[in-house]
Scaffold this active site. Structure first.
Site, PDB file in Angstrom:
ATOM      1  N   ILE A  15       0.652  -1.174  -0.057  1.00 28.17           N
ATOM      2  CA  ILE A  15       0.013   0.144   0.057  1.00 28.17           C
ATOM      3  C   ILE A  15       0.727   1.349   0.082  1.00 28.17           C
ATOM      4  O   ILE A  15       0.292   2.428  -0.100  1.00 28.17           O
ATOM      5  CB  ILE A  15      -1.094  -0.010   1.217  1.00 28.17           C
ATOM      6  CG1 ILE A  15      -0.294  -0.251   2.519  1.00 28.17           C
ATOM      7  CG2 ILE A  15      -2.119  -0.753   1.052  1.00 28.17           C
ATOM      8  CD1 ILE A  15      -1.153   0.090   3.718  1.00 28.17           C
ATOM      9  N   GLY A  16       2.200   1.211   0.178  1.00 28.49           N
ATOM     10  CA  GLY A  16       2.953   2.295   0.034  1.00 28.49           C
ATOM     11  C   GLY A  16       4.378   1.786  -0.141  1.00 28.49           C
ATOM     12  O   GLY A  16       5.001   0.746   0.290  1.00 28.49           O
ATOM     13  N   ARG A  17       5.442   2.794  -0.574  1.00 28.43           N
ATOM     14  CA  ARG A  17       6.622   2.583  -0.910  1.00 28.43           C
ATOM     15  C   ARG A  17       7.468   3.983  -0.746  1.00 28.43           C
ATOM     16  O   ARG A  17       7.188   4.773  -1.035  1.00 28.43           O
ATOM     17  CB  ARG A  17       6.909   2.100  -2.328  1.00 28.43           C
ATOM     18  CG  ARG A  17       8.305   1.554  -2.564  1.00 28.43           C
ATOM     19  CD  ARG A  17       8.254   0.980  -4.004  1.00 28.43           C
ATOM     20  NE  ARG A  17       7.766  -0.261  -4.001  1.00 28.43           N
ATOM     21  CZ  ARG A  17       8.384  -1.495  -3.768  1.00 28.43           C
ATOM     22  NH1 ARG A  17       9.714  -1.229  -3.854  1.00 28.43           N
ATOM     23  NH2 ARG A  17       7.718  -2.659  -3.925  1.00 28.43           N
ATOM     24  N   GLY A  18       8.730   3.571  -0.092  1.00 25.53           N
ATOM     25  CA  GLY A  18       9.674   4.957   0.436  1.00 25.53           C
ATOM     26  C   GLY A  18      10.799   4.290  -0.138  1.00 25.53           C
ATOM     27  O   GLY A  18      11.029   3.634  -0.798  1.00 25.53           O
ATOM     28  N   ARG A  19      11.726   5.365   0.265  1.00 24.07           N
ATOM     29  CA  ARG A  19      13.093   5.303   0.031  1.00 24.07           C
ATOM     30  C   ARG A  19      13.689   3.921   0.347  1.00 24.07           C
ATOM     31  O   ARG A  19      14.630   3.263  -0.393  1.00 24.07           O
ATOM     32  CB  ARG A  19      13.994   6.519   0.584  1.00 24.07           C
ATOM     33  CG  ARG A  19      15.341   6.605   0.282  1.00 24.07           C
ATOM     34  CD  ARG A  19      16.287   7.812   0.507  1.00 24.07           C
ATOM     35  NE  ARG A  19      17.659   7.876   0.332  1.00 24.07           N
ATOM     36  CZ  ARG A  19      18.540   8.806   0.772  1.00 24.07           C
ATOM     37  NH1 ARG A  19      17.778   9.572   1.636  1.00 24.07           N
ATOM     38  NH2 ARG A  19      19.619   8.779   0.630  1.00 24.07           N
ATOM     39  N   VAL A  23       5.466  -0.689   2.507  1.00 26.71           N
ATOM     40  CA  VAL A  23       4.472  -0.725   3.528  1.00 26.71           C
ATOM     41  C   VAL A  23       3.154  -1.718   2.914  1.00 26.71           C
ATOM     42  O   VAL A  23       2.924  -1.333   1.905  1.00 26.71           O
ATOM     43  CB  VAL A  23       3.919   0.492   3.968  1.00 26.71           C
ATOM     44  CG1 VAL A  23       2.778   0.378   4.780  1.00 26.71           C
ATOM     45  CG2 VAL A  23       4.895   1.699   4.372  1.00 26.71           C
ATOM     46  N   LYS A  38       5.529  -1.698   8.031  1.00 26.18           N
ATOM     47  CA  LYS A  38       6.698  -1.093   7.273  1.00 26.18           C
ATOM     48  C   LYS A  38       7.948  -1.893   7.342  1.00 26.18           C
ATOM     49  O   LYS A  38       8.408  -2.340   8.632  1.00 26.18           O
ATOM     50  CB  LYS A  38       6.767   0.291   7.985  1.00 26.18           C
ATOM     51  CG  LYS A  38       7.798   1.090   7.200  1.00 26.18           C
ATOM     52  CD  LYS A  38       7.847   2.416   7.744  1.00 26.18           C
ATOM     53  CE  LYS A  38       8.943   3.232   7.108  1.00 26.18           C
ATOM     54  NZ  LYS A  38       9.038   4.633   7.773  1.00 26.18           N
ATOM     55  N   ASP A 134      10.555  16.072  10.161  1.00 32.23           N
ATOM     56  CA  ASP A 134      10.179  15.664   8.672  1.00 32.23           C
ATOM     57  C   ASP A 134       8.569  15.946   8.348  1.00 32.23           C
ATOM     58  O   ASP A 134       7.957  15.236   7.640  1.00 32.23           O
ATOM     59  CB  ASP A 134      10.706  14.499   8.100  1.00 32.23           C
ATOM     60  CG  ASP A 134      10.579  14.603   6.513  1.00 32.23           C
ATOM     61  OD1 ASP A 134      10.530  15.558   5.961  1.00 32.23           O
ATOM     62  OD2 ASP A 134      10.578  13.387   5.890  1.00 32.23           O
TER      63      ASP A 134
END
Length: 280
Positions: A15-19, A23, A38, A134
């Protein structure tokens, strides 16, 4: 995925992606509750000492502050040689970035609903010695009851009262000038970032901008706060005053979280809706 994690949770779709991580939506095998996990791949951060330290501290710092209604909850942590998995509260609604994109300009009442909850979260974090560092719309979630949840403590830092922090962290539009300047700073960097969010919600534009990261940073360093009449003609005097206090370059004069919460625009539910005289 960790075997220990999969003994307790059924991992679903991404459902999500970061650096550094991904997730996933998950369900507890014991309660059936929907949660998020995560998953951070350690090899991606092993060559960056600053990011490695921040991410290794993320779960610890979240545990210090996640007992507040407006901070994303953390339930479990699983770690092996390759991954760090954090089981987090699931928020199914659009984040603040998505809301700003779909509703470019908020009324003061709508902005107040967001800002009150965000400042409650920031105040709580600061009272526990945690600076988020942040704060931006992408890191502000809402649950199905429209309750704000401050998330993603991957850049957070721990401080003692009166102690300064260092390190270039944050996101160009939202980062405080003292961070850009490379100076040591305190938790009031979060107040600056929240002020930028309030400005954007009311006008649809950032207070300090440029065509590149370098130009944005130069604008942030100048900190020339203005209220263009075409965007702020109907803004109340109270909200403009609050923005001046939050986006104050002089850190000594910049409001603390508690001072923001005590400001008339916050305590009066969004300030006066009447027009006030234009002041650039």
């Amino acid at each position: 995925m960790s075997e220990a994690l999969e003994r307790n949770y059924r991992v679903g779709e991404e459902i999500g992606r970061g650096r550094y991580g991904v997730v996933f939506r998950c369900h507890s095998l014991h309660t059936g509750d929907c949660v998020a996990v995560k998953s951070i791949e350690k090899r991606l951060i092993q060559d960056d000492a600053v990011d490695s330290l921040c991410i290794s501290n993320e779960a610890k710092l979240m545990s210090l502050v996640s007992d507040h209604t407006n901070v994303l909850g953390i339930f479990d942590v699983y770690e092996d040689d390759e991954f760090l998995h954090m089981v987090l509260e699931y928020c199914g609604s659009a984040d603040l970035y998505q809301r700003i994109t779909s509703l470019p300009v908020f009324s003061e009442l709508e902005a107040h609903r967001v800002m009150l909850q965000l400042m409650e979260a920031i105040s709580h974090c600061h009272s526990r010695g945690v600076a988020h560092r942040d704060i931006k719309p992408d890191n502000i979630f809402f649950n199905s009851y429209n309750v704000l949840k401050l998330a993603d403590f991957g850049s957070a830092g721990y401080f003692h009262s009166g102690e300064l922090m260092s390190g270039i962290v944050g996101t160009p539009y939202y980062v405080a000038p003292e961070v850009v300047a490379g100076r040591e700073y305190n938790e009031k960097v979060d107040i600056w970032s929240a002020g930028v969010i309030l400005y954007i919600m009311l006008s649809g534009i950032p207070p300090f901008y440029g065509d590149s990261a370098t130009e944005i940073f130069e604008s942030v360093l100048r900190a020339n706060l203005r209220f263009p009449k075409s965007y702020f003609a109907s803004a109340s005097c109270e909200v403009k005053d609050l923005l001046r206090q939050m986006l104050c370059k002089d850190v000594r004069r910049r409001f603390s979280a508690e001072q923001v919460l005590a400001h008339p625009w916050i305590t009066d539910g969004g300030g006066s809706m009447s027009e006030c005289c234009y002041r650039a």
